[in-house]
Design a protein around this motif. Structure first.
Motif, PDB file in Angstrom:
ATOM      1  N   GLN A   1       0.737  -1.182   0.038  1.00 40.51           N
ATOM      2  CA  GLN A   1      -0.124  -0.148  -0.010  1.00 40.51           C
ATOM      3  C   GLN A   1       0.817   1.467   0.079  1.00 40.51           C
ATOM      4  O   GLN A   1       2.028   1.247   0.631  1.00 40.51           O
ATOM      5  N   ARG A   2       0.398   2.341  -0.713  1.00 39.37           N
ATOM      6  CA  ARG A   2       1.232   3.486  -0.697  1.00 39.37           C
ATOM      7  C   ARG A   2       0.128   4.687  -0.329  1.00 39.37           C
ATOM      8  O   ARG A   2      -1.011   4.814  -0.435  1.00 39.37           O
ATOM      9  N   LYS A   3       0.501   5.457   0.674  1.00 41.93           N
ATOM     10  CA  LYS A   3      -0.058   6.583   1.051  1.00 41.93           C
ATOM     11  C   LYS A   3       0.782   7.958   1.012  1.00 41.93           C
ATOM     12  O   LYS A   3       2.038   7.849   0.655  1.00 41.93           O
ATOM     13  N   LYS A   4       0.341   9.218   1.010  1.00 40.00           N
ATOM     14  CA  LYS A   4       0.816  10.318   0.854  1.00 40.00           C
ATOM     15  C   LYS A   4       1.906  10.582   1.883  1.00 40.00           C
ATOM     16  O   LYS A   4       1.896   9.831   2.796  1.00 40.00           O
ATOM     17  N   GLY A   5       2.740  11.166   1.460  1.00 45.08           N
ATOM     18  CA  GLY A   5       3.911  11.419   2.498  1.00 45.08           C
ATOM     19  C   GLY A   5       5.004  10.406   2.276  1.00 45.08           C
ATOM     20  O   GLY A   5       5.667  10.560   3.532  1.00 45.08           O
ATOM     21  N   GLY A   6       5.096   9.671   1.513  1.00 45.14           N
ATOM     22  CA  GLY A   6       6.222   8.558   1.508  1.00 45.14           C
ATOM     23  C   GLY A   6       6.020   7.592   2.347  1.00 45.14           C
ATOM     24  O   GLY A   6       7.071   6.881   2.788  1.00 45.14           O
ATOM     25  N   LYS A   7       4.597   7.387   2.771  1.00 42.02           N
ATOM     26  CA  LYS A   7       4.285   6.081   3.587  1.00 42.02           C
ATOM     27  C   LYS A   7       4.096   4.933   2.744  1.00 42.02           C
ATOM     28  O   LYS A   7       3.081   5.090   1.757  1.00 42.02           O
ATOM     29  N   VAL A   8       4.590   3.731   3.144  1.00 40.41           N
ATOM     30  CA  VAL A   8       4.437   2.549   2.510  1.00 40.41           C
ATOM     31  C   VAL A   8       4.097   1.428   3.458  1.00 40.41           C
ATOM     32  O   VAL A   8       4.817   1.272   4.625  1.00 40.41           O
ATOM     33  N   ILE A   9       2.948   0.914   3.295  1.00 35.23           N
ATOM     34  CA  ILE A   9       2.569  -0.534   4.069  1.00 35.23           C
ATOM     35  C   ILE A   9       2.734  -1.676   3.322  1.00 35.23           C
ATOM     36  O   ILE A   9       2.061  -2.019   2.238  1.00 35.23           O
ATOM     37  N   ILE A  10       3.332  -2.817   3.860  1.00 42.80           N
ATOM     38  CA  ILE A  10       3.651  -4.079   3.442  1.00 42.80           C
ATOM     39  C   ILE A  10       3.021  -4.881   4.054  1.00 42.80           C
ATOM     40  O   ILE A  10       3.183  -5.105   5.224  1.00 42.80           O
ATOM     41  N   HIS A  11       2.038  -5.804   3.611  1.00 45.47           N
ATOM     42  CA  HIS A  11       1.260  -6.870   4.022  1.00 45.47           C
ATOM     43  C   HIS A  11       1.711  -7.995   3.787  1.00 45.47           C
ATOM     44  O   HIS A  11       2.058  -8.481   2.470  1.00 45.47           O
ATOM     45  N   PHE A  12       2.199  -9.211   4.599  1.00 44.13           N
ATOM     46  CA  PHE A  12       2.706 -10.371   4.422  1.00 44.13           C
ATOM     47  C   PHE A  12       1.737 -11.271   4.873  1.00 44.13           C
ATOM     48  O   PHE A  12       1.402 -11.165   6.067  1.00 44.13           O
ATOM     49  N   GLU A  13       1.527 -12.505   4.157  1.00 41.92           N
ATOM     50  CA  GLU A  13       0.491 -13.341   4.455  1.00 41.92           C
ATOM     51  C   GLU A  13       1.082 -14.756   3.863  1.00 41.92           C
ATOM     52  O   GLU A  13       2.021 -14.816   3.008  1.00 41.92           O
ATOM     53  N   LEU A  14       0.941 -15.855   4.844  1.00 41.48           N
ATOM     54  CA  LEU A  14       1.219 -17.210   4.511  1.00 41.48           C
ATOM     55  C   LEU A  14       0.403 -18.271   4.884  1.00 41.48           C
ATOM     56  O   LEU A  14      -0.501 -18.063   6.089  1.00 41.48           O
ATOM     57  N   THR A  15       0.251 -19.225   4.408  1.00 39.66           N
ATOM     58  CA  THR A  15      -0.579 -20.361   4.741  1.00 39.66           C
ATOM     59  C   THR A  15       0.348 -21.576   4.688  1.00 39.66           C
ATOM     60  O   THR A  15       1.518 -21.869   3.829  1.00 39.66           O
ATOM     61  N   ALA A  16       0.075 -22.588   5.547  1.00 40.35           N
ATOM     62  CA  ALA A  16       0.943 -23.853   5.739  1.00 40.35           C
ATOM     63  C   ALA A  16       0.269 -24.935   5.828  1.00 40.35           C
ATOM     64  O   ALA A  16      -0.722 -25.232   6.881  1.00 40.35           O
ATOM     65  N   PRO A  17      -0.031 -25.843   4.826  1.00 41.15           N
ATOM     66  CA  PRO A  17      -0.859 -26.956   4.993  1.00 41.15           C
ATOM     67  C   PRO A  17      -0.649 -27.779   6.386  1.00 41.15           C
ATOM     68  O   PRO A  17       0.632 -28.215   6.767  1.00 41.15           O
ATOM     69  N   GLY A  18      -1.548 -28.209   6.922  1.00 39.82           N
ATOM     70  CA  GLY A  18      -1.525 -28.816   8.218  1.00 39.82           C
ATOM     71  C   GLY A  18      -1.348 -28.050   9.421  1.00 39.82           C
ATOM     72  O   GLY A  18      -1.340 -28.454  10.589  1.00 39.82           O
ATOM     73  N   VAL A  19      -1.208 -26.679   9.209  1.00 41.30           N
ATOM     74  CA  VAL A  19      -0.938 -25.735  10.245  1.00 41.30           C
ATOM     75  C   VAL A  19      -1.983 -24.713  10.235  1.00 41.30           C
ATOM     76  O   VAL A  19      -2.120 -23.950   9.279  1.00 41.30           O
ATOM     77  N   ALA A  20      -2.950 -24.701  11.177  1.00 41.12           N
ATOM     78  CA  ALA A  20      -4.196 -23.845  11.024  1.00 41.12           C
ATOM     79  C   ALA A  20      -3.818 -22.453  11.388  1.00 41.12           C
ATOM     80  O   ALA A  20      -4.295 -21.423  10.649  1.00 41.12           O
ATOM     81  N   GLN A  21      -2.880 -21.712  12.231  1.00 41.57           N
ATOM     82  CA  GLN A  21      -2.224 -20.636  12.513  1.00 41.57           C
ATOM     83  C   GLN A  21      -0.778 -20.200  12.433  1.00 41.57           C
ATOM     84  O   GLN A  21      -0.108 -20.484  13.679  1.00 41.57           O
TER      85      GLN A  21
END
Length: 566
Positions: A478-498
């Motif tokens: 994500q990019r926002k004004k004023g040089g702000k950057v937001i990085i969203h990291f997501e993962l899934t792992a078969p057999g591991v719920a959380q």
């Protein structure tokens, strides 16, 4: 020596003597000379001195002979010519027994050994306690025909014997050479052998080709506590009456399955016995105590014969189910010099003109051979080199069993994979691909070597950690004004719920380490100058999840020094 007569008999024998009518006797009571150390009483007398008279054509008979307590009777004469037929009857608690044939002794030393030269005789007859005997001889009357009366009283050590552990004292080298467990054997000292009765040092064979199986033909129905006295009686008869250097057999086995050391010289050595005329020079002799024409051998007896044969024959590399060629030194069945093909485990009747070891035991020797072979093979089936597992405990990886080896090579190797100790259906190959069901579980394999009729040998191998999952990582910017950057990291792992853990997120040269919760993490960067930047997410791994990574690009709008930043 002590003189044993009616006045010193105690227990059952005394009751018998009091109950019998001594008026039937034909003269003075025959007394036994007792060896105090062994409790064995013996009397040897020529039959001609006991009133033996001719009563018909080629038939002679004694009067009734009153005796002290007697439990074993044998007959000896000067060897040569045709042997006589000897009948004997006994007076016991219930009166007189029927006439019984004294069996001709066929368990003999070879003439070259010098044992008992010129002597022949009958097998010792074990009888119910008796105080009277009568003898009838027909056919021929051999010279020096005599009767031997024996009674072995219990000694103090007999009562303790069966509470003791039998011996396993053989040389470690000999025990290891065959690889077969040494069976438990009661020693000569334990059964009370008087070593002064032996004549000279033992003789040794160069090897052992066979085990000859005998029965004593001496009677059945003895109690377990009677066995030591029985063996002492055999020993006395063989050495003192027959003039042999020692007891004939290398080992004796009773109906309870106990094994007893016979001839002196070392249980693990090739001691030459005096049990099988013409075939003692390359064999060992086993005698089952009893008459196996009249009863069936017990299963404990058969089992002990198999264990004993397996151990003794394995020391010389012999196959219990095989055959061997032996040169006769001269028997009543095979002349001297004849090369005979015989079973490695045979019955006495295979080498001599005898019914020994009794019909009921002889027909079971096939079982003994098979059991002995099984014991040897079981000892031979070994895990020569341990197996191992190649491959990582990670979802999707293929595990492979490698490097191990069973002895012998002919062993069939089977595999079974397990998850938490429970067999995985159809997972019976040497390889196994880890599935989502394995994540978080302990996986292992049992490798088993098999041979026919032999207990299997197995090795269990487990992975050193639980199986881990493989993450699927993604990133969103994500990019926002004023040089702000937001990085969203997501993962899934078969057999591991959380999935959990940490991730290092980089935007150009700037980075932040953030915590992953429920498979998600967010990193915020402020003051990022305009330009295009590479986004790198390096996941460090978490509980049951392997490391992973994701990449992306982000452009921060505006005018700045960077047209492109990697």
């Amino acid at each position: 020596m002590t003189v044993l007569g009616a006045g010193v008999v105690t227990g059952t024998g005394a009751g018998i003597l009091r109950a019998l009518n001594s008026d039937e006797g034909g003269g003075e009571r025959l007394l036994l000379q007792v060896d105090a150390t062994s409790g064995v009483g013996i009397l040897e007398r020529p039959l001609k001195d006991l009133g033996l008279e001719k009563i018909g054509a080629d038939v002679w008979q004694t009067p009734v002979l009153d005796t002290a307590l007697v439990t074993m009777v044998g007959f000896t004469w000067r060897d040569g010519g045709r042997p006589p037929k000897i009948l004997v009857r006994f007076r016991g608690k219930g009166g007189w027994s029927p006439w019984r044939t004294a069996p001709l002794l066929r368990d003999l030393p070879d003439p070259a050994t010098g044992e008992g030269i010129g002597k022949a005789g009958t097998a010792p007859m074990v009888v119910e306690p008796t105080d009277g005997v009568q003898v009838q001889v027909s056919g021929v009357l051999p010279p020096e025909l005599g009767i031997t009366l024996i009674h072995a009283a219990p000694i103090a050590s007999d009562a303790r014997l069966l509470s003791e552990t039998p011996s396993r004292s053989v040389s470690r080298a000999a025990a290891a050479a065959g690889g077969v467990a040494v069976p438990f054997v009661y020693t000569r000292a334990q059964w009370g052998a008087n070593e002064s009765w032996r004549d000279g040092p033992p003789r040794y064979n160069s090897t052992i080709l066979q085990a000859h199986v005998h029965h004593s033909a001496s009677g059945n129905g003895y109690a377990q506590g009677d066995v030591p006295a029985l063996i002492r009686s055999f020993y006395r008869y063989h050495t003192k009456s027959l003039g042999w250097s020692d007891i004939a057999y290398n080992f004796l086995v009773d109906s309870f399955g106990n094994i007893w050391e016979g001839r002196y010289g070392g249980m693990d050595r090739p001691v030459r016995g005096a049990h099988t005329l013409g075939f003692n020079a390359s064999s060992t002799g086993f005698c089952v105590i009893g008459n196996l024409d009249g009863v069936q051998p017990t299963q404990p007896t058969l089992d002990s014969l198999a264990r004993l044969a397996a151990w003794k024959l394995s020391l010389y590399g012999r196959d219990p189910q095989g055959w061997t060629q032996v040169t006769s030194e001269g028997s009543d069945k095979f002349p001297k010099g004849r090369v005979v093909t015989l079973p490695v485990i045979d019955g006495h009747r295979d080498t001599n003109d005898t019914a020994c070891p009794g019909g009921n035991l002889y027909v079971r020797l096939g079982e003994v051979r098979a059991s002995a072979a099984g014991v040897i093979t079981a000892a031979t089936l070994k895990l020569k080199k341990p197996f191992s597992i190649e491959g990582s405990a990670v979802l999707g990886q293929t595990l492979t069993v490698t490097d191990g080896k069973f002895k012998p090579r002919s062993a069939t190797v089977v595999y079974q994979w397990y998850r938490n100790g429970i067999a995985i259906p159809e997972a019976t190959a040497p390889t196994y691909a880890l599935t989502v069901e394995d994540v978080g579980q302990t996986v292992g394999v049992v490798v088993t070597g098999n041979l026919p009729d032999v207990p299997p040998v197995s090795q269990a191998i487990n992975l050193d950690r639980a199986v881990r999952s493989v993450p699927v990582c993604s990133t969103r910017t994500q990019r926002k004004k004023g040089g702000k950057v937001i990085i969203h990291f997501e993962l899934t792992a078969p057999g591991v719920a959380q999935p959990d853990g940490t991730v290092v997120i980089k935007v150009g040269s700037r980075k932040r380490t953030v915590t992953v919760k429920n498979g998600k993490a967010v990193a915020r960067f402020v003051g990022v100058t305009p330009g295009r930047y590479r986004v790198r997410c390096q996941y460090a791994g978490g509980t049951l999840v392997e490391p992973g990574k994701a990449r992306d690009w982000v452009r921060v709008p505006g005018k700045g020094p960077h047209a492109k930043t990697s």
